[in-house]
Design a protein around this motif. Structure first.
Motif, mmCIF file in Angstrom:
data_model
loop_
_atom_site.group_PDB
_atom_site.id
_atom_site.type_symbol
_atom_site.label_atom_id
_atom_site.label_comp_id
_atom_site.label_asym_id
_atom_site.label_seq_id
_atom_site.Cartn_x
_atom_site.Cartn_y
_atom_site.Cartn_z
ATOM 1 N N PHE A 1 -27.099 -9.308 -18.400
ATOM 2 C CA PHE A 1 -27.492 -7.931 -18.080
ATOM 3 C C PHE A 1 -26.256 -7.043 -18.044
ATOM 4 O O PHE A 1 -25.130 -7.515 -17.943
ATOM 5 N N GLU A 2 -26.503 -5.725 -18.106
ATOM 6 C CA GLU A 2 -25.413 -4.792 -17.866
ATOM 7 C C GLU A 2 -25.336 -4.593 -16.359
ATOM 8 O O GLU A 2 -26.242 -4.020 -15.756
ATOM 9 N N ALA A 3 -24.279 -5.097 -15.768
ATOM 10 C CA ALA A 3 -24.135 -5.029 -14.306
ATOM 11 C C ALA A 3 -23.469 -3.716 -13.934
ATOM 12 O O ALA A 3 -22.413 -3.383 -14.460
ATOM 13 N N VAL A 4 -24.107 -2.971 -13.059
ATOM 14 C CA VAL A 4 -23.597 -1.652 -12.670
ATOM 15 C C VAL A 4 -23.161 -1.706 -11.210
ATOM 16 O O VAL A 4 -23.971 -1.937 -10.311
ATOM 17 N N ASP A 5 -21.872 -1.507 -10.994
ATOM 18 C CA ASP A 5 -21.318 -1.601 -9.639
ATOM 19 C C ASP A 5 -21.509 -0.269 -8.910
ATOM 20 O O ASP A 5 -20.920 0.734 -9.286
ATOM 21 N N LEU A 6 -22.326 -0.296 -7.872
ATOM 22 C CA LEU A 6 -22.604 0.940 -7.125
ATOM 23 C C LEU A 6 -21.891 0.965 -5.783
ATOM 24 O O LEU A 6 -22.161 1.832 -4.945
ATOM 25 N N GLY A 7 -20.998 0.027 -5.553
ATOM 26 C CA GLY A 7 -20.164 0.075 -4.349
ATOM 27 C C GLY A 7 -20.906 -0.327 -3.091
ATOM 28 O O GLY A 7 -21.863 -1.084 -3.123
ATOM 29 N N VAL A 8 -20.418 0.251 -1.981
ATOM 30 C CA VAL A 8 -20.941 -0.106 -0.658
ATOM 31 C C VAL A 8 -21.573 1.132 -0.036
ATOM 32 O O VAL A 8 -21.014 2.224 -0.126
ATOM 33 N N ALA A 9 -22.732 0.951 0.582
ATOM 34 C CA ALA A 9 -23.326 2.049 1.353
ATOM 35 C C ALA A 9 -23.140 1.753 2.837
ATOM 36 O O ALA A 9 -23.345 0.622 3.275
ATOM 37 N N LYS A 10 -22.737 2.763 3.556
ATOM 38 C CA LYS A 10 -22.583 2.630 5.011
ATOM 39 C C LYS A 10 -23.944 2.434 5.664
ATOM 40 O O LYS A 10 -24.976 2.742 5.080
ATOM 41 N N ASP A 11 -23.936 1.941 6.895
ATOM 42 C CA ASP A 11 -25.178 1.782 7.650
ATOM 43 C C ASP A 11 -25.634 3.152 8.151
ATOM 44 O O ASP A 11 -25.423 3.525 9.312
ATOM 45 N N ASP A 12 -26.222 3.889 7.249
ATOM 46 C CA ASP A 12 -26.557 5.280 7.532
ATOM 47 C C ASP A 12 -27.617 5.677 6.508
ATOM 48 O O ASP A 12 -27.479 5.391 5.320
ATOM 49 N N ARG A 13 -28.675 6.313 6.989
ATOM 50 C CA ARG A 13 -29.817 6.572 6.104
ATOM 51 C C ARG A 13 -29.469 7.456 4.927
ATOM 52 O O ARG A 13 -29.903 7.201 3.802
ATOM 53 N N ALA A 14 -28.662 8.493 5.184
ATOM 54 C CA ALA A 14 -28.334 9.417 4.094
ATOM 55 C C ALA A 14 -27.520 8.699 3.026
ATOM 56 O O ALA A 14 -27.731 8.894 1.821
ATOM 57 N N ALA A 15 -26.583 7.840 3.467
ATOM 58 C CA ALA A 15 -25.740 7.118 2.504
ATOM 59 C C ALA A 15 -26.584 6.167 1.667
ATOM 60 O O ALA A 15 -26.404 6.053 0.451
ATOM 61 N N VAL A 16 -27.526 5.507 2.325
ATOM 62 C CA VAL A 16 -28.387 4.568 1.604
ATOM 63 C C VAL A 16 -29.274 5.322 0.611
ATOM 64 O O VAL A 16 -29.403 4.927 -0.553
ATOM 65 N N ALA A 17 -29.848 6.449 1.063
ATOM 66 C CA ALA A 17 -30.717 7.230 0.165
ATOM 67 C C ALA A 17 -29.912 7.747 -1.027
ATOM 68 O O ALA A 17 -30.397 7.742 -2.170
ATOM 69 N N ALA A 18 -28.660 8.157 -0.774
ATOM 70 C CA ALA A 18 -27.832 8.706 -1.859
ATOM 71 C C ALA A 18 -27.554 7.629 -2.903
ATOM 72 O O ALA A 18 -27.618 7.893 -4.109
ATOM 73 N N VAL A 19 -27.255 6.418 -2.459
ATOM 74 C CA VAL A 19 -26.926 5.368 -3.428
ATOM 75 C C VAL A 19 -28.184 4.932 -4.189
ATOM 76 O O VAL A 19 -28.121 4.587 -5.377
ATOM 77 N N LEU A 20 -29.324 4.992 -3.538
ATOM 78 C CA LEU A 20 -30.578 4.662 -4.237
ATOM 79 C C LEU A 20 -30.867 5.697 -5.330
ATOM 80 O O LEU A 20 -31.266 5.354 -6.438
ATOM 81 N N ASP A 21 -30.626 6.975 -5.010
ATOM 82 C CA ASP A 21 -30.824 8.039 -6.016
ATOM 83 C C ASP A 21 -29.903 7.826 -7.208
ATOM 84 O O ASP A 21 -30.310 7.966 -8.361
ATOM 85 N N GLN A 22 -28.652 7.509 -6.899
ATOM 86 C CA GLN A 22 -27.667 7.286 -7.951
ATOM 87 C C GLN A 22 -28.093 6.101 -8.822
ATOM 88 O O GLN A 22 -28.005 6.151 -10.051
#
Ligand code: AMP
Ligand code: MG
Length: 419
Positions: free
Chosen positions: A234-255
Motif C-alpha cells: 500500500f501507499e503508506a501515508v504518515d499523518l504523525g501524532v495527534a494529541k489527546d484532544d478532540r480538536a487535534a483528533v478531528a483535525a487529523v481525521l479531516d486531513q
C-alpha cells in the motif's frame, strides 16, 4: 470511467444484540462489507511490483515461444535410431545456439550440435546430453537408451499464447513480474495503490531521537504500522501524532480523509477519559465499537469518517500489531481489489503445554523450532513488545476451552501469511 462505489456509511454496524463477537463472525462481517474502492491504471510491468491486477493478464506469446533444447548436446530425429547397442550418427556442419538458430534441415540419420535454449532445427525431435556422447571424426557415438523427445521443451508446454497467466486480484511479486515479461507483456492494468494513513494518538508519545521523561514512551506503533503497510504494497501515508484532544483528533481525521482511502489509528480507541479517538469518531463520524472475543486486543473501533474507513487499533503495540494483521490486513486487501484473503495455518506439533478457557480466541506469539515443532513466547503479557520481534508468527487457539500437551497439533500462522 465509472466512479468506484464507496463503502456504506453503516458498513461496520454489527447485528443487534451482539456483545462479545467471535473472531470468525467479525471477519465474516468485514468480508461482507469491504469492496474495492480504487480504480484501474496502466503501468509498465517493471513498475508493477507489489501492485494488484485489475484485469486478468493473458500471455502475449507462448512459453516457451518455440521448441528448444533443455541441455547442451546433440539433436537428431528419434525415428532414425537403429535401436542397436551403439548408435553412430554423422554430424551436420553448423550448430544451433540460443538466439542463433540453425536455418537448415537436419537430414534423417544425422545429428547437429545444439545448445541450451536453442530452437530445434527442422528434423530434430530429440536431444542427447553432451556428457553421454563421444564425437570422433565428425561422428556422434552414444549407447542406446534415450527416449523420443528427450531433453526437448515443446512450444507452449508451460503456457499457450492467449491463455490467462494471472487472474485479476493477484498481487504481483517478483515471480509474477518475471512470468509476465516472459509472456511478452509490457504493460499491465493494475489498481491504483490504496493510500492508507497512519496516526498515533497520546500525550505520552515521543519520537525516536527525542528525549523522553520517565512517564513518556516512544511511539512504536507508527513506524511499525507504516512498515507493515509498505510491506503489503500500500501507499503508506504518515499523518504523525495527534494529541489527546478532540480538536487535534478531528483535525487529523479531516486531513486523512483528504489524502487517504483508509486510515489506521492506534490508541485512544476504548471508552476511557482520554480515549478521544473513539469519542470524536462517535460524535462526528459513524462509529461502531467492536468488542471482539480475542486475546490480545481491546475493542476495535471501526468508523466511517467522510466516506473513509477508519480502523481504530488498540494503543498497546502487541495488540495493535495483532489486530492489524488479523482484521486490517484482509479488509485493506479487499479495499485494494485483492478480494478477501484468509491466511492459511500449518498444523505443527506444539513444543509447549497450555490450558485455555472458553470464550475467546487466542493468538500466541510463536516460532518454529529446528525439529519442526512450534514454541511460544515465554510471556503472554501484551505489553511484551520483545515477543513480537522474537516471533515469526502466531499460534491460533480456538474459541473453545482446550488443553494442549507437548506434541499436540496446533495452528501456526506465519506473519508472512498476512500479505
Ligand atoms: P490507549 O489505547 O491510548 O489507552 O493506549 C494503551 C497503551 O498503549 C498505553 O500504555 C499507551 O501508552 C500505549 N500506546 C499507545 N500508543 C502507543 C504508541 N504509538 N506506541 C507505543 N505505545 C503506545
Ligand atoms: Mg492513549
Amino acid at each position: 470511467m465509472a466512479k468506484t462505489p464507496r463503502l456504506k456509511d453503516d458498513c461496520f454496524a454489527l447485528p443487534e444484540g451482539t456483545h462479545w463477537t467471535p473472531v470468525d463472525e467479525a471477519l465474516g462481517h468485514l468480508k461482507s462489507q469491504m469492496h474495492c474502492v480504487v480504480g484501474p491504471e496502466t503501468v509498465p510491468v517493471w513498475q508493477a511490483i507489489g501492485r494488484v491486477l485489475a484485469a486478468d493478464a493473458t500471455a502475449r506469446r507462448a512459453n516457451p515461444p518455440y521448441a528448444n533444447a533443455a541441455v547442451d548436446g546433440y539433436g537428431f530425429a528419434f525415428a532414425a535410431l537403429s535401436g542397436a547397442e551403439a548408435e553412430a550418427l554423422p554430424l551436420v556442419d553448423g550448430r544451433s545456439a540460443a538466439g542463433v538458430p540453425f536455418e537448415g534441415v537436419v537430414p534423417l540419420g544425422q545429428a547437429i550440435r545444439i545448445l541450451t535454449g536453442a530452437s530445434l532445427p527442422e528434423g530434430v525431435d530429440t536431444v542427447i546430453m553432451q556428457e553421454d556422447v563421444q564425437t570422433v571424426d565428425g561422428i556422434l557415438h552414444f549407447e542406446h537408451g534415450i527416449k523420443r523427445g528427450a531433453n526437448c521443451r515443446a512450444k507452449g508446454e508451460d503456457i499457450d499464447a492467449g491463455a490467462v497467466a494471472l487472474v485479476a486480484g493477484t498481487r504481483l511479486g517478483p515471480q509474477e513480474v518475471g512470468l509476465l515479461v516472459a509472456l511478452g507483456v509490457a504493460e499491465v492494468l493494475v489498481y491504483t495503490r490504496l493510500r492508507v494513513g497512519v496516526v498515533s494518538t497520546g500525550d505520552e508519545l515521543r519520537q525516536p531521537g527525542e528525549a523522553a521523561n520517565a512517564h513518556q514512551i516512544y511511539d512504536a506503533n507508527r513506524p511499525m504500522l507504516l512498515a507493515l503497510l509498505k510491506d503489503w504494497g500500500f501507499e503508506a501515508v504518515d499523518l504523525g501524532v495527534a494529541k489527546d484532544d478532540r480538536a487535534a483528533v478531528a483535525a487529523v481525521l479531516d486531513q486523512a480523509a483528504e489524502r487517504c482511502d483508509a486510515l489506521l489509528t492506534s490508541g485512544g480507541a476504548s471508552a476511557g477519559d482520554e480515549d478521544h479517538m473513539s469519542a470524536v469518531l462517535g460524535a462526528e463520524g459513524r462509529l461502531d465499537l467492536w468488542r471482539i472475543a480475542i486475546k490480545p486486543g481491546r475493542p476495535l473501533a471501526l468508523a466511517m469518517w467522510q466516506g473513509m474507513p477508519v480502523f481504530g487499533l488498540p494503543g498497546n503495540p502487541v495488540a495493535a500489531f495483532t489486530t492489524a494483521l488479523i482484521f486490517a490486513r484482509p479488509a485493506l486487501g479487499a479495499l485494494q481489489g485483492q478480494g478477501w484473503r484468509q491466511p492459511q495455518p500449518n498444523l505443527l506439533p506444539a513444543a509447549f503445554g497450555k490450558r485455555k478457557k472458553t470464550g475467546r480466541r487466542e493468538y500466541l506469539r510463536a516460532r518454529r523450532k529446528g525439529d519442526g515443532s512450534v514454541e511460544v513466547f515465554a510471556s503472554e503479557g501484551s505489553g511484551r513488545i520483545s515477543g513480537l520481534a522474537w516471533a515469526e508468527g502466531f499460534v491460533e487457539l480456538p474459541d473453545e476451552a482446550m488443553e494442549i500437551k507437548a506434541g499436540d497439533p496446533v495452528r501456526f500462522i506465519p506473519f508472512s501469511e498476512y500479505r
